[in-house]
Scaffold this motif. Structure first.
Motif, mmCIF file in Angstrom:
data_model
loop_
_atom_site.group_PDB
_atom_site.id
_atom_site.type_symbol
_atom_site.label_atom_id
_atom_site.label_comp_id
_atom_site.label_asym_id
_atom_site.label_seq_id
_atom_site.Cartn_x
_atom_site.Cartn_y
_atom_site.Cartn_z
ATOM 1 N N ALA A 142 -11.014 16.082 7.586
ATOM 2 C CA ALA A 142 -12.141 15.248 7.983
ATOM 3 C C ALA A 142 -11.881 14.738 9.402
ATOM 4 N N PRO A 143 -12.935 14.539 10.194
ATOM 5 C CA PRO A 143 -12.750 13.947 11.518
ATOM 6 C C PRO A 143 -12.108 12.561 11.406
ATOM 7 N N VAL A 144 -11.336 12.206 12.432
ATOM 8 C CA VAL A 144 -10.573 10.958 12.443
ATOM 9 C C VAL A 144 -11.054 10.054 13.574
ATOM 10 N N VAL A 145 -11.242 8.773 13.251
ATOM 11 C CA VAL A 145 -11.587 7.765 14.252
ATOM 12 C C VAL A 145 -10.271 7.105 14.667
ATOM 13 N N LEU A 146 -9.716 7.532 15.793
ATOM 14 C CA LEU A 146 -8.386 7.077 16.207
ATOM 15 C C LEU A 146 -8.316 5.568 16.411
ATOM 16 N N ALA A 147 -9.337 4.972 16.983
ATOM 17 C CA ALA A 147 -9.322 3.535 17.257
ATOM 18 C C ALA A 147 -9.270 2.710 15.981
ATOM 19 N N ALA A 148 -9.670 3.311 14.852
ATOM 20 C CA ALA A 148 -9.680 2.610 13.571
ATOM 21 C C ALA A 148 -8.599 3.132 12.620
ATOM 22 N N THR A 149 -7.712 3.996 13.110
ATOM 23 C CA THR A 149 -6.605 4.542 12.309
ATOM 24 C C THR A 149 -5.346 3.748 12.624
ATOM 25 N N GLN A 150 -4.787 3.135 11.598
ATOM 26 C CA GLN A 150 -3.626 2.251 11.756
ATOM 27 C C GLN A 150 -2.378 3.039 12.144
ATOM 28 N N GLN A 151 -1.509 2.433 12.943
ATOM 29 C CA GLN A 151 -0.300 3.091 13.431
ATOM 30 C C GLN A 151 0.546 3.701 12.322
ATOM 31 N N ASP A 191 0.854 -1.184 0.000
ATOM 32 C CA ASP A 191 0.000 0.000 0.000
ATOM 33 C C ASP A 191 0.896 1.242 0.000
ATOM 34 N N ALA A 192 1.392 1.590 -1.156
ATOM 35 C CA ALA A 192 2.315 2.726 -1.287
ATOM 36 C C ALA A 192 1.653 4.041 -0.867
ATOM 37 N N GLY A 193 0.340 4.120 -0.985
ATOM 38 C CA GLY A 193 -0.369 5.341 -0.617
ATOM 39 C C GLY A 193 -0.594 5.521 0.872
ATOM 40 N N ASN A 194 -0.422 4.467 1.653
ATOM 41 C CA ASN A 194 -0.613 4.531 3.100
ATOM 42 C C ASN A 194 -2.053 4.932 3.438
ATOM 43 N N HIS A 195 -3.012 4.082 3.054
ATOM 44 C CA HIS A 195 -4.441 4.301 3.317
ATOM 45 C C HIS A 195 -4.759 3.925 4.762
ATOM 46 N N ASP A 228 -19.884 8.940 5.441
ATOM 47 C CA ASP A 228 -19.203 7.673 5.178
ATOM 48 C C ASP A 228 -17.868 7.643 5.917
ATOM 49 N N ARG A 229 -17.508 6.474 6.403
ATOM 50 C CA ARG A 229 -16.181 6.271 7.010
ATOM 51 C C ARG A 229 -15.313 5.619 5.962
ATOM 52 N N TRP A 230 -14.099 6.161 5.747
ATOM 53 C CA TRP A 230 -13.248 5.677 4.669
ATOM 54 C C TRP A 230 -11.788 5.762 5.081
ATOM 55 N N CYS A 231 -11.006 4.761 4.701
ATOM 56 C CA CYS A 231 -9.568 4.755 4.952
ATOM 57 C C CYS A 231 -8.894 5.618 3.883
ATOM 58 N N VAL A 232 -8.406 6.771 4.287
ATOM 59 C CA VAL A 232 -7.818 7.706 3.331
ATOM 60 C C VAL A 232 -6.295 7.693 3.402
#
Length: 129
Positions: A94-103, A34-38, A75-79
């Motif tokens: 956009a607001p961020v869901v920290l618990a679902a944001t990868q390290q 994942d070169a884009g780091n989604h 919508d919730r989306w991995c950006v």
């Protein structure tokens, strides 16, 4: 080893309606391919979608050939981390869901910046405009 979120806990699901993630698993799992780091789980807002479109990143128009449904406010989306950061610097994050944001997101965006935009997703995310 299990994926971790930016807070160090287990990576939670970002969204399944529509199904998000680089691997379309509903999770912001981000590996070497994942070169884009989604990796950032963002809750779409009209302002964020418009800003991204102005940068040439159209997240609204469906692209079925890529399994992309087109996004709407709520919508919730991995950006892509750097794309999110562009909008943050322009005042359109956009607001961020920290618990679902990868390290891996912190490779591009400092945790303090993500925390400033942290949100609990409301029961009706469609109210976010």
């Amino acid at each position: 080893m299990a994926e971790r979120n930016v807070m160090g806990g287990p990576l939670e699901e970002c969204g399944t309606d529509p199904v998000t993630g680089y691997y379309r698993t509903g999770s912001c799992t981000s590996g070497a391919e994942d070169a884009g780091n989604h990796s950032i789980c963002a809750v779409m807002t009209r302002e964020f979608l418009e800003h991204q479109r102005s940068l040439g990143n159209d997240l609204v128009t469906p692209r079925p050939e890529w399994g992309f449904p087109g996004l709407h406010p709520g919508d919730r989306w991995c950006v892509v981390a750097l794309r999110w950061l562009q909008s943050e610097r322009a005042g359109s994050a956009a607001p961020v869901v920290l618990a679902a944001t990868q390290q891996r997101a912190t490779e591009a965006v400092p945790l303090e910046v993500l925390r400033r935009h942290a949100v609990d997703v409301p029961d009706d995310p469609g109210t976010l405009t």
